[in-house]
Design a protein around this motif. Sequence first.
Motif, short mmCIF file in Angstrom:
data_model
loop_
_atom_site.label_atom_id
_atom_site.label_comp_id
_atom_site.label_asym_id
_atom_site.label_seq_id
_atom_site.Cartn_x
_atom_site.Cartn_y
_atom_site.Cartn_z
N ALA A 108 -11.32 -50.17 -20.29
CA ALA A 108 -10.54 -49.99 -19.05
C ALA A 108 -10.67 -51.19 -18.13
CB ALA A 108 -11.00 -48.73 -18.33
N HIS A 130 -5.70 -50.39 -12.67
CA HIS A 130 -5.64 -48.93 -12.65
C HIS A 130 -7.03 -48.32 -12.64
CE1 HIS A 130 -1.42 -49.29 -14.47
NE2 HIS A 130 -1.33 -48.91 -13.21
N ALA A 131 -7.90 -48.86 -13.51
CA ALA A 131 -9.23 -48.26 -13.67
C ALA A 131 -10.02 -48.33 -12.38
CB ALA A 131 -9.97 -48.96 -14.79
N ASN A 132 -9.69 -49.28 -11.52
CA ASN A 132 -10.45 -49.42 -10.27
C ASN A 132 -9.76 -48.75 -9.09
OD1 ASN A 132 -12.41 -50.70 -11.66
ND2 ASN A 132 -11.75 -52.76 -11.10
N GLY A 133 -8.69 -47.99 -9.36
CA GLY A 133 -8.15 -47.17 -8.29
C GLY A 133 -6.80 -47.61 -7.76
#
Lengths: 553, 293
Positions: free
Chosen positions: B36, B44-47
């Motif tokens: 990710a 995306h993976a970090n928000g």
Amino acid sequence: MSAWSAGAVFLVSLVAALVVVYRPMGDYVYRVVSSPRHLRVERSLYRVMGVDPDGEQPWGGYARSVLAFSAVSILFLYAFMRLQNRLWLSLGLPAVKPDGAWNTAVSFVTNTNWQWYSGESTMGHLVQMAGLAVQNFASAAVGIAVAVAFARGFARSRTAQLGNFWVDLVRVVLRVLLPISVLVAIVFVAAGMVQNLSAGTDVHTLAGATQHLTGGPVASQEAIKELGTNGGGFYNANSAHPFENPTSWTNWIEVFLLLLIPFSLPRTFGRIVDDNRQGYAIAAAMAVLALGSLVTINVLQGVHGGTVPQAVGAASEGVETRFGVFDSATFASATTLTSTGSVNSFHDSYTALGGGVTIVDMMLGEVAPGGTGSGLYGMLVLAVITVFVAGLMVGRTPEYLGKKIGAREVKLASLYFLTTPLLVLTGAGIAMALPGERAAMLNRGPHGLSEVLYAFTSAANNNGSAFAGLGVNTTWYDSALGLAMLLGRFVPVVLVLGLAGSLAAQKPVPASAGTLQTHRPLFVAMLVGVTVILVALTFLPALALGPLAEGVR
Amino acid sequence: MRLPPWLAQHLAALRTLLVLTVIAGIAYPLAVTAIAQLHGLRHHANGSLVTVDHTVVASSLIGQSFTDTGGKPLLRYVQTRPSAAGAGYDPTATGASNFGPESVVDTLPGPADPTGEQSLLTRVCARSLAVGRLEGVDGARPYCTPDGVGAVLGVFHRDGVTGGVTRVVSLNQACPAAPFLTTYRGVRVECARPGQDYSHAVVTPIRGDAPAHPAVPPDAVTASGSGLDPAISPAYARLQAPRVARARGIDVTTVDRLITAHTTRRALGFLGEPSVNVVTLNTDLDRRYPVPG
């Protein structure tokens, strides 16, 4: 396209997808649990575990292994939560309180995932991923293992052996649950789910305030949460949270995932008993019940009866804009028909009768299609009861799949059926008799009773969803619901394995002209009828005081 | 030394659990996290963070309150839905209101209970009235009084739930408010006195003559499931466009065009409902048409 037709297409597309995967998925699980070959990595795992993968177990040994594994899991998880403040990635959160830790340990080991807590303010990342999520895999695999052992009881003759629990457990985790979860988790990240080990990010909002955005290994947990029919959300808002369900199409995937294994296992069953028509019959009975519920709840939520929904003009309280009322209703029905219990909208705010449908879904005993494995063995127990009822009608000794259903089998099956209603009705009854516990209701009147009834129905049937207005964060509810989950899971498991043992020991009865054909539509209809009648007889009085009193004017 | 069978069984169970913990609890999530964090997924993976001038101002997936410190809507922003997450859009306290469909009777504030508690119906009515005022449309709804509480009568009958009507109270209108009906079945309607026990009255919501499809859309008056819903319906967005355009001194069609640009249609034509992302829309409005000062 109108919202109604879009909702209908959503439903139809799900059915179509499940029909397509029924054979490949069921066949794959069959190959996994039946293959004589061990993978090399599995052999080394068995050495570490200290088990002999080629030794088979009689029903008692199989049951003792299930219970030993679950007991150790509960203790481990309990200790994990109690010590979380001393471990890494705790985000500064304190140790979980004792009654809460007991409740949650039982909850995740029994595949219930009832949550008295808010994930974002109670559980650190390490507990979530290395404690709770491990049980998401393990409890799902235990359910499948027990169902497979039960199916072997029908398939085998004159033997005490039902297979090897440890092998079934490891294979299901390694070969079924893990590969699908990895793939799905990556897709979920691409859709917007978070996947990090961060404590979160503080942002300065456009309006000039601060907002703390949470982080966490969410996507990896989300995949197994749905696939294993677990349902325990990383955050309190569960699959309504944009980080757990960011788009309308991840919503479809989540509903599909939670139905995938339960609806495919009848195929696995058919393969094990070497008669695929039997699998189709079980799947058909599940599908009839499920479609009845899905269509009903969509219509009820769409029509939005009740004072507040009428004032609003839609049943949109507790519903996310991107999903809308219909796809939320479908999620609600699917999550309660399977023993998942994750939610993308909040059932407490549903219309009285729509919320009632979610309660009835669970009261069916989680068999249409139910949880991973537990749905199959639950439905097979009902099939045993059905052939018994049919046998009484024509005055013949009942038999199912070439096995005589004698006094011992019927006793075990009846005890199995009675376990959860006993837990639900006594639990809810006691809660209603105690003033402090009554006060936990958020809503007054019949809706308050529905909240309590929902809680015990959900716990005893190992679902885990809630009418979340009920304030269950108390020592009494934590203890009582924990007990309901524990007994609601393991009493039926032991009874099913006992039944499997007694079936496996029999010699097969050759089918004759008088044998009830258990793959025919007639049998499917009887099975559905018996299920509905048993549930109605047991629960109608309670339902009349709750959702029916509220919804029928 | 041979262990007794029950102990050997539990030892195997513990070793199995540890094996599964390493595989499914550590290797699996860390492997997914590693993937990710690769380029292309990392955002995306970090928000899905939104950055303006090197400052993180939002996640495009998480809603925010667009109000001043007193909770009043900021006119230059499109407003999000009501939120039950903490004090509003608090990601550390997510969730829904959990009020049921027949949550219609308020606990009125009084000496015994200085805050009281509003029923869901009164919340809906009050929000509808407020949004109607803000956007200059009629905020009336079925089952709502003109002063924005639930139109609910407590009807006392001679024999409990049957017999002639003896007394009628407008349960959500605290005295000295004028009840929304003067008489009900020939009996004068009273205003409600806080702290009084009306539990023997039959709770009777009154529909009134408001249209079944009010000018203020449903999502504007109901809280979402997460309390973090970043989106509103296109209808609610369009309702707000003229006010936002005025506050920013721009043309309403400009705002409408931006609304369309931030609208997500149903995926594949049938998944979910069309929705307007308020967070990205407002960010875009600020970037293109900043409000001076």
